[in-house]
Write a protein that holds these residues in place. Structure first.
Motif, PDB file in Angstrom:
ATOM      1  N   ALA A 150     -36.414   4.253 -48.178  1.00 19.92           N
ATOM      2  CA  ALA A 150     -36.841   5.612 -47.828  1.00 19.92           C
ATOM      3  C   ALA A 150     -38.324   5.634 -47.444  1.00 19.92           C
ATOM      4  N   GLU A 151     -39.132   4.891 -48.206  1.00 20.03           N
ATOM      5  CA  GLU A 151     -40.562   4.834 -47.886  1.00 20.03           C
ATOM      6  C   GLU A 151     -40.780   4.167 -46.530  1.00 20.03           C
ATOM      7  N   ALA A 172     -31.656   1.089 -56.893  1.00 21.90           N
ATOM      8  CA  ALA A 172     -32.517   2.262 -56.785  1.00 21.90           C
ATOM      9  C   ALA A 172     -33.868   1.904 -56.163  1.00 21.90           C
ATOM     10  N   VAL A 173     -34.425   0.748 -56.572  1.00 27.67           N
ATOM     11  CA  VAL A 173     -35.709   0.322 -56.010  1.00 27.67           C
ATOM     12  C   VAL A 173     -35.572   0.036 -54.514  1.00 27.67           C
ATOM     13  N   ARG A 180     -33.373   1.409 -52.470  1.00 24.66           N
ATOM     14  CA  ARG A 180     -33.252   2.697 -51.766  1.00 24.66           C
ATOM     15  C   ARG A 180     -34.617   3.375 -51.649  1.00 24.66           C
ATOM     16  N   GLU A 181     -35.405   3.282 -52.725  1.00 21.68           N
ATOM     17  CA  GLU A 181     -36.738   3.888 -52.697  1.00 21.68           C
ATOM     18  C   GLU A 181     -37.618   3.221 -51.640  1.00 21.68           C
ATOM     19  N   ASN A 182     -37.588   1.895 -51.599  1.00 19.61           N
ATOM     20  CA  ASN A 182     -38.383   1.173 -50.600  1.00 19.61           C
ATOM     21  C   ASN A 182     -37.893   1.464 -49.182  1.00 19.61           C
TER      22      ASN A 182
END
Length: 396
Positions: free
Chosen positions: A173-174, A166-167, A169-171
């Protein structure tokens, strides 16, 4: 001895003298008629003719307060000469603001570029941690069959894997979001930078235009501006009249224009100089309509009673530049103009009006942005350098 008065003889002498005077007057009249006929039989003339010229208005191009006037009515102004100065305080503030905004945008873009690199390294680090946890999970599952590892520890490892994914994917996306803002375009050509550049150019232009210059050479007239006036763009300040480019607009009756053609010669007598000085001109063109056609309120002969009124057609006559230099004229002077219709001239709709003079173009505004590109590049380079080094403040 007393002289005898003879009334009949006196009457006879008087009648003879009267006849001589009458014959002389008739002879003078006939000579004048012959002279007038010889002079005017091949010419049409009008006294409804005036000297015309270019009245070039000089207007304010930016906001400001007039701090200096460098010219006065009747003075000659050279093309490009500064005639009026404005304080330019507001323009200077706007320029500083635009330059600061450009520097800020450059720094933000440098920061975004650095952030992409940071997110890349962060994703790599999380990916390495995820791989390690996955290896641990494989070992824990193998040891769980022998009872060496509890089910709780396996479950915790699986949760850790989902957290790291999840981290990542978050990074990711950012990172995609930041890359979309940068779009792979160099900072110097980024849309945000280009927009800020345009604002700097506009502010620089307004700042340069605090000095109001003469677009053409000519004499100053109708000065309205005074020191201390607060002016806005478009406010008329004065007019410039080039006296080396004049012509005559002669208005002929419609019954006179049938034989007038461009190219015919003309004699012009200006009231200001009397009948002794004659200017020589050439018909340059004939107006495509009568004066009433171009009036603010044209007549409508389809309504009411019709009264025939002879219309007038405007004929433009160019003046000899050498004669103008010897005996200058001013626009508005009255003239008596005669056109020699004996000359063949050119076709009726021809025109030899020249637009090659300085009154039809000016180049003084072409260099108003000189120096702004170097200024912009200096701002970009200094702020990129400061941002890369981690310096504070915006360098304008």
């Amino acid at each position: 001895m007393q002289t005898k008065i003879r009334p009949k003889e006196i009457l006879h002498h008087r009648n003879r003298r009267l006849k001589r005077v009458t014959l002389f007057a008739v002879w003078v009249g006939l000579m004048y008629v012959v002279y007038w006929w010889t002079l005017n039989q091949d010419r049409v003339s009008t006294d409804d003719a005036f000297v015309m010229g270019h009245l070039i208005p000089l207007k304010a191009q930016t906001d400001g307060i007039v701090i200096e006037i460098l010219t006065e009515n009747t003075q000659y102004a050279q093309k490009g000469e500064v005639l009026v100065r404005l304080d330019g305080v507001h323009a200077q503030i706007a320029l500083q603001e635009a330059e600061a905004e450009l520097g800020e945008i450059v720094r933000n873009l440098v920061s975004l570029t650095a952030k992409v690199d940071t997110l890349k390294q962060r994703i790599i680090a999380k990916q390495a941690a995820l791989n390690q946890v996955r290896h641990d999970l494989d070992r824990f599952k193998a040891a769980a069959h022998d009872g060496a590892v509890s089910d709780q520890q396996v479950q915790n490892t699986q949760d850790k894997i989902r957290e790291l994914e999840a981290v990542i994917r978050e990074n990711q996306a950012e990172k995609n979001s930041v890359e979309a803002q940068i779009a792979g375009i160099p900072i110097d050509n980024h849309p945000a930078t280009e927009k800020a550049k345009s604002r700097v150019r506009a502010a620089f232009l307004n700042f340069q235009r605090r000095n109001i210059v003469a677009p053409v050479s000519g004499y100053v007239a109708k000065r309205k501006v005074e020191v201390g006036d607060s002016v806005k763009p478009g406010v008329p300040l004065l007019a410039i009249v080039p006296l080396d480019d004049l012509w005559v607009d002669a208005n002929f009756l419609e019954t006179q224009v049938a034989d007038i053609r461009p190219g015919q010669t003309a004699d012009i007598r200006v009231d200001a100089y009397g009948n002794d000085l004659i200017y020589h001109g050439i018909v340059q063109g004939i107006s495509p309509g009568t004066g009433s056609t171009f009036a603010l309120l044209p007549t409508d002969n389809a309504t009411g009673n019709f009264i025939h009124v002879a219309e007038r057609v405007q004929v433009r006559i160019g003046l000899n530049p050498e004669e103008l230099e010897e005996n200058p004229l001013q626009p508005g002077l009255s003239t008596v103009t005669r056109i020699n219709i004996r000359d063949a001239g050119w076709p009726l709709l021809a025109s030899n009006v020249s637009v090659a003079g300085d009154a039809y173009r000016t180049g003084i505004y072409q260099h108003e942005l000189d120096g702004v590109e170097q200024r912009i590049q200096q701002i970009i380079a200094s702020n990129k350098r400061m941002a890369d080094s981690g310096g504070g403040g915006v360098d304008g």
